[in-house]
Design a protein around this motif. Structure first.
Motif, mmCIF file in Angstrom:
data_model
loop_
_atom_site.group_PDB
_atom_site.id
_atom_site.type_symbol
_atom_site.label_atom_id
_atom_site.label_comp_id
_atom_site.label_asym_id
_atom_site.label_seq_id
_atom_site.Cartn_x
_atom_site.Cartn_y
_atom_site.Cartn_z
ATOM 1 N N GLY A 363 0.798 -1.164 0.064
ATOM 2 C CA GLY A 363 0.080 0.222 0.054
ATOM 3 C C GLY A 363 0.899 1.292 -0.060
ATOM 4 N N ARG A 438 -10.027 -7.972 3.887
ATOM 5 C CA ARG A 438 -10.895 -6.780 2.875
ATOM 6 C C ARG A 438 -12.337 -7.194 3.035
ATOM 7 N NH1 ARG A 438 -5.773 -6.146 2.977
ATOM 8 N NH2 ARG A 438 -4.620 -4.638 1.224
ATOM 9 N N TYR A 439 -13.044 -6.202 3.274
ATOM 10 C CA TYR A 439 -14.454 -6.901 3.229
ATOM 11 C C TYR A 439 -15.377 -6.570 1.852
ATOM 12 C CZ TYR A 439 -13.740 -7.078 8.094
ATOM 13 O OH TYR A 439 -13.154 -7.495 9.414
ATOM 14 N N THR A 456 -18.972 -10.151 -5.136
ATOM 15 C CA THR A 456 -18.384 -9.440 -6.263
ATOM 16 C C THR A 456 -17.572 -8.385 -6.238
ATOM 17 O OG1 THR A 456 -20.887 -9.804 -6.556
ATOM 18 C CG2 THR A 456 -19.999 -8.410 -8.229
ATOM 19 N N GLU A 460 -8.575 -4.572 -8.625
ATOM 20 C CA GLU A 460 -8.279 -3.077 -8.679
ATOM 21 C C GLU A 460 -6.837 -3.254 -9.385
ATOM 22 O OE1 GLU A 460 -9.240 -0.334 -7.264
ATOM 23 O OE2 GLU A 460 -10.993 -1.281 -6.590
ATOM 24 N N THR A 474 -1.844 -2.170 -8.020
ATOM 25 C CA THR A 474 -2.796 -3.414 -8.025
ATOM 26 C C THR A 474 -3.106 -3.540 -6.543
ATOM 27 O OG1 THR A 474 -0.769 -4.642 -7.549
ATOM 28 C CG2 THR A 474 -1.684 -4.576 -9.724
ATOM 29 N N VAL A 476 -4.391 -6.066 -3.400
ATOM 30 C CA VAL A 476 -3.898 -7.300 -2.812
ATOM 31 C C VAL A 476 -4.678 -8.545 -3.079
ATOM 32 C CG1 VAL A 476 -2.935 -8.675 -0.888
ATOM 33 C CG2 VAL A 476 -2.215 -6.127 -1.342
ATOM 34 N N THR A 542 -20.224 -2.205 -8.245
ATOM 35 C CA THR A 542 -20.365 -3.416 -7.419
ATOM 36 C C THR A 542 -21.207 -3.075 -6.264
ATOM 37 O OG1 THR A 542 -18.338 -2.579 -6.349
ATOM 38 C CG2 THR A 542 -18.327 -4.569 -7.942
ATOM 39 N N TRP A 686 -18.456 2.235 0.508
ATOM 40 C CA TRP A 686 -16.933 2.378 1.018
ATOM 41 C C TRP A 686 -16.133 3.017 -0.017
ATOM 42 C CZ3 TRP A 686 -20.100 -1.688 -0.991
ATOM 43 C CH2 TRP A 686 -19.732 -1.842 -2.249
HETATM 44 P P1 FAD Z 1 -5.803 -2.830 -1.608
HETATM 45 O O1 FAD Z 1 -4.643 -3.709 -1.568
HETATM 46 O O2 FAD Z 1 -6.511 -2.805 -0.354
HETATM 47 O O3 FAD Z 1 -5.451 -1.647 -2.396
HETATM 48 C C1 FAD Z 1 -6.684 -0.776 -2.261
HETATM 49 C C2 FAD Z 1 -6.492 0.538 -3.249
HETATM 50 O O4 FAD Z 1 -5.019 1.229 -3.389
HETATM 51 C C3 FAD Z 1 -6.457 -0.139 -4.769
HETATM 52 O O5 FAD Z 1 -7.078 0.504 -5.610
HETATM 53 C C4 FAD Z 1 -4.993 -0.344 -5.129
HETATM 54 O O6 FAD Z 1 -4.875 -0.466 -6.364
HETATM 55 C C5 FAD Z 1 -4.444 0.896 -4.602
HETATM 56 N N1 FAD Z 1 -2.926 0.735 -4.264
HETATM 57 C C6 FAD Z 1 -2.136 -0.325 -4.116
HETATM 58 N N2 FAD Z 1 -1.028 0.029 -3.546
HETATM 59 C C7 FAD Z 1 -0.978 1.527 -3.835
HETATM 60 C C8 FAD Z 1 0.150 2.241 -3.572
HETATM 61 N N3 FAD Z 1 1.414 2.146 -3.330
HETATM 62 N N4 FAD Z 1 -0.425 3.717 -3.371
HETATM 63 C C9 FAD Z 1 -1.571 4.005 -3.807
HETATM 64 N N5 FAD Z 1 -2.331 3.266 -4.093
HETATM 65 C C10 FAD Z 1 -2.398 1.831 -4.011
HETATM 66 N N6 FAD Z 1 -15.333 -4.019 -3.214
HETATM 67 C C11 FAD Z 1 -15.965 -4.571 -4.263
HETATM 68 O O7 FAD Z 1 -15.349 -4.937 -5.274
HETATM 69 N N7 FAD Z 1 -17.260 -5.230 -4.074
HETATM 70 C C12 FAD Z 1 -18.066 -5.033 -2.805
HETATM 71 O O8 FAD Z 1 -18.965 -5.595 -2.759
HETATM 72 C C13 FAD Z 1 -17.291 -4.389 -1.720
HETATM 73 N N8 FAD Z 1 -17.986 -4.292 -0.507
HETATM 74 C C14 FAD Z 1 -17.430 -3.283 0.409
HETATM 75 C C15 FAD Z 1 -18.070 -3.478 1.633
HETATM 76 C C16 FAD Z 1 -17.637 -2.744 2.680
HETATM 77 C C17 FAD Z 1 -18.254 -2.598 3.972
HETATM 78 C C18 FAD Z 1 -16.161 -2.115 2.621
HETATM 79 C C19 FAD Z 1 -15.570 -1.431 3.705
HETATM 80 C C20 FAD Z 1 -15.305 -2.433 1.319
HETATM 81 C C21 FAD Z 1 -16.193 -2.989 0.189
HETATM 82 N N9 FAD Z 1 -15.463 -3.079 -0.955
HETATM 83 C C22 FAD Z 1 -16.045 -3.955 -1.947
HETATM 84 C C23 FAD Z 1 -13.997 -2.966 -1.080
HETATM 85 C C24 FAD Z 1 -13.097 -3.835 -0.835
HETATM 86 O O9 FAD Z 1 -13.058 -4.229 0.725
HETATM 87 C C25 FAD Z 1 -11.533 -3.635 -0.995
HETATM 88 O O10 FAD Z 1 -11.222 -2.525 -0.459
HETATM 89 C C26 FAD Z 1 -11.345 -3.553 -2.381
HETATM 90 O O11 FAD Z 1 -11.584 -4.732 -3.072
HETATM 91 C C27 FAD Z 1 -9.717 -3.536 -2.833
HETATM 92 O O12 FAD Z 1 -8.839 -4.604 -2.113
HETATM 93 P P2 FAD Z 1 -7.558 -4.936 -2.588
HETATM 94 O O13 FAD Z 1 -6.905 -5.801 -1.472
HETATM 95 O O14 FAD Z 1 -7.451 -5.491 -4.030
HETATM 96 O O15 FAD Z 1 -6.899 -3.796 -2.909
#
Ligand code: FAD
Length: 686
Positions: A363, A438-439, A456, A460, A474, A476, A542, A686
């Motif tokens: 991150g 992640r939720y 669903t 990212e 990307t 995680v 989503t 979110w």
């Molecule tokens: P993460 O690793 O958590 O990264 C988050 C973002 O930061 C991404 O866009 C990533 O590209 C970016 N990033 C990564 N590295 C860096 C960096 N070095 N600098 C800057 N930016 C960076 N998501 C859905 O798709 N569907 C759902 O139904 C859904 N429901 C949710 C419900 C709740 C209550 C909450 C809180 C969230 C929900 N989300 C949903 C969002 C989900 O929880 C995640 O946050 C999302 O899928 C991203 O997770 P990830 O681990 O892929 O990205």
């Protein structure tokens, strides 16, 4: 009083049930106790007693739901220890009783870090503390001096509501706040900068209050760090979610051994039984995933969230290890220096496992972390560079944040590619944030899909906005889900342009055949209990996930009931074009089942040569009907993007009410506020 055989049998059954119930807890305790991470539980729960016993002279208390509040509290505690040699006790509010708080030694100050969750609520672990605060009388905390930092999101109605509430109750009881009330705003994306600004102010305040002298920062580990021999490899953690999955333990021994209860500290390793790519164009991806919960005893209700526990991809793990010159096979143990501290993840483990499963290595990196690395830099030029960046937030935003660098990227950029082998691994363990689940809003219905949970997830993955050589940015978890999907469906991974690759088998092959650790988190997002109540649902992208669950729920209900009149279910959905129209083929089937009680409105925002249409435009288009449904007692639901969409929808609803009822903007916004309080207007954003 006479008992017949039946009574006796019933009493025995009840007694057994009670024993079984208690045993579950006992079992859980045993497992927890076995986890060295929870050694602190052997001590008293009295916060003041533990503080005195351990000769601590500063108290940091956090109430954290997803781990962010905890991270900041720990960062703050570490800085106090490093800069001022304070002996800080940093604790989760959940683990202590505060009845004697007023008898704290008079030179001990308490710093609270309070996250807001739901509708301005304290995190689950803070509820008992809140109840205790509520019954205090004026003067009960007359000796207490404290600081307050809230973690919230201004896109929500009750911005930093939990910290506000805590602050008000502390004040009413006579406690005295030092310095400013810090408020972090995740909605504006400024949490880190808000913290830094607050912290600088508070440290000045504390220097005066406690006559502190600042010394050169040097990292002092909270643990005795020990490297262990390689022959232990067979029994240590290799990244398992907790100790119950270690060799010889119950869950590891038996495939499908369902010893719960499974929760946020004890996830269930759930088989993935189905995956599907929902987007039709190759440049973006959205994965539908089904987890099988059968036998786990995990229950969910339609509208709940699923916590998914990810791991880091090979590429990022490799980059991190190389940057710091770490040997992934090194086995290490962490023994807390006192009982108020617990290891951050299951130990002993290997450096490789910790980097892959327990640390958030990819991150954005905070300015404070860059500043704290100064102690390991001797080269003058590099020192000046780090100093300049850590002191200047604009410069930091321009050089590091805007380029989406992670820790390894940022450090290699600053040192022009030179490795950072001088940074001790112990420092990284306590400085890099720890991996959080992640939720996802559950997109299935607990009535029609009892044993399976659907989610669903939009993947990212986008090009780095400024430095293409750093590779795409990307997420995680979502790329892990996509990797699983591509492998399950035997697609050509090389041809799929998957940006990162994972060890899908997991620690000791625990996740082999497509499994991931999950837990269910209760939400308050619920359909009205009376099926004839009309429902207005707004969920672009989503955000439609829980509404798929709602609709499936209503269909299941209809199948099991006769002569039920369903209220109108109006769904406002939005997408760019047909290629990202989620569950395109399912809606007509649902419409057939529900007849005229279900209607889907689709707003397209990127059809060539056509005006962009958003969900709020359709709300306006159907203004009269929306108003009529609200007048009939409709429940309104909004799900998805918290920053733009949910606020636009809120404003549109204010307008619709204002015009329809011929009232002022304040009055219509007050009505919506009331709806929120009574659960008739629910957001899952979110
Ligand atoms: P993460 O690793 O958590 O990264 C988050 C973002 O930061 C991404 O866009 C990533 O590209 C970016 N990033 C990564 N590295 C860096 C960096 N070095 N600098 C800057 N930016 C960076 N998501 C859905 O798709 N569907 C759902 O139904 C859904 N429901 C949710 C419900 C709740 C209550 C909450 C809180 C969230 C929900 N989300 C949903 C969002 C989900 O929880 C995640 O946050 C999302 O899928 C991203 O997770 P990830 O681990 O892929 O990205």
């Amino acid at each position: 009083l006479k008992f017949d055989k039946l009574d006796f049998a019933v009493i025995c059954a009840l007694a057994l049930a009670v024993v079984a119930y208690l045993k579950l807890d006992v079992l859980k305790e045993l497992f927890a106790a076995d986890d060295s991470a929870l050694a602190v539980q052997s001590s008293s729960r009295d916060i003041v007693e533990v503080l005195r016993e351990n000769k601590k002279d500063y108290l940091v208390v956090y109430a954290s739901q997803t781990g962010t509040g905890e991270d900041y509290a720990k960062k703050f505690a570490k800085e106090l220890a490093a800069k001022y040699s304070l002996n800080v006790m940093c604790v989760d509010v959940e683990n202590y009783d505060f009845d004697n708080l007023n008898s704290l030694p008079k030179d001990v100050i308490v710093s609270f870090f309070v996250s807001t969750y739901g509708e301005g609520d304290l995190p689950d672990g803070g509820l008992e503390f809140e109840e205790w605060l509520q019954v205090l009388e004026e003067g009960d905390l007359g000796n207490v001096r404290y600081t307050m930092f809230g973690l919230g999101n201004s896109t929500y109605e009750f911005y930093n509501g939990a910290a506000e509430k805590t602050q008000k109750l502390l004040k009413q009881a006579g406690a005295r706040m030092l310095g400013t009330f810090g408020k972090a705003d995740d909605g504006a994306g400024t949490t880190d900068e808000d913290y830094m600004a607050w912290k600088d102010d508070i440290l000045e305040e504390l220097k005066d209050a406690l006559a502190l002298h600042e010394k050169e920062v040097s990292f002092i580990s909270s643990y005795e760090y020990k490297v262990l021999p390689q022959d232990l490899m067979g029994s240590i953690s290799l990244g398992e979610p907790n100790s119950q999955y270690l060799p010889g333990k119950t869950l590891a021994k038996k495939e499908n051994m369902q010893l719960g209860p499974f929760d946020a500290t004890h996830p269930y390793v759930a088989p993935i039984t189905s995956t599907k790519e929902l987007f039709k164009k190759k440049d973006r991806n959205c994965i539908h995933v089904e987890f099988d919960l059968s036998g786990s005893n995990l229950k969910y209700s339609t509208g709940d969230h699923l916590g998914v526990w990810p791991s880091n991809p090979d590429e990022k793990v490799e980059k991190f290890l190389t940057t710091f010159g770490l040997d992934p096979t090194t086995i290490f143990d962490l023994k807390p220096k006192d009982i108020t501290i617990k290891p951050p993840f299951p130990v002993p483990t290997t450096i490789g496992a910790a980097v892959r499963y327990y640390l958030e290595i990819s991150g954005p990196v905070s300015r404070q972390v860059i500043g704290s690395l100064l102690q390991y830099v001797t080269e003058e030029q590099l020192k000046e560079r780090l100093q300049a960046l850590s002191k200047n937030k604009e410069k930091y935003a321009k050089e590091i944040t805007s380029k989406c660098m992670d820790l390894a990227d940022a450090l290699l950029y600053l040192s022009s590619g030179k490795k950072w082998t001088q940074v001790p691994w112990e420092f990284l363990i306590e400085t890099v944030p720890h991996m959080q689940p992640r939720y996802y809003s559950i997109s299935s219905s607990s009535s029609s899909d009892k044993q399976t949970v659907h989610i669903t997830a939009v993947v990212e993955n986008y090009p780095n906005p400024e430095v293409s050589s750093l590779g795409p940015v990307t997420g995680v978890t979502t790329n892990l889900l996509r990797h699983i999907h591509l492998t399950r469906t035997k697609e050509d991974i090389a041809a799929s342009s998957l940006p990162v690759h994972y060890n899908l088998a997991g620690p000791r092959d625990l996740y082999q055949n497509y499994k991931l650790p999950v837990h269910v988190r209760r939400s308050t997002f619920r359909l009205p209990s009376n099926p004839s109540t009309p429902v207005i649902m707004v969920g672009p992208g989503t955000g439609v996930a829980p509404f798929r669950g709602f609709i499936r729920e209503r269909i299941s209900f209809l199948k099991n009931q006769e002569n039920v009149k369903l209220g109108k279910h109006l769904l406002f959905y939005g997408c760019r074009d047909d290629a990202d129209f989620l569950y395109h083929d399912e809606w007509p089937v649902y419409a057939k089942e529900l007849g005229s009680s279900f209607e889907l409105m689709v707003a397209y925002s990127r059809i060539p040569n056509k005006k962009k249409v958003y969900v709020q435009d359709h709300l306006l288009e159907r203004e009269n009907e929306v108003l009529e449904l609200i007048n009939k007692g409709a429940f309104i639901y909004v799900c998805g993007d918290a920053k733009g969409m949910s606020q636009d929808v809120h404003r549109t609803l204010i307008d619709i009410l204002r015009r329809g009822k011929n009232i002022s903007e304040e009055e219509s916004s007050e009505i919506l506020k009331q709806f929120k309080t009574t659960g008739k207007y629910q957001e899952d954003v979110w």
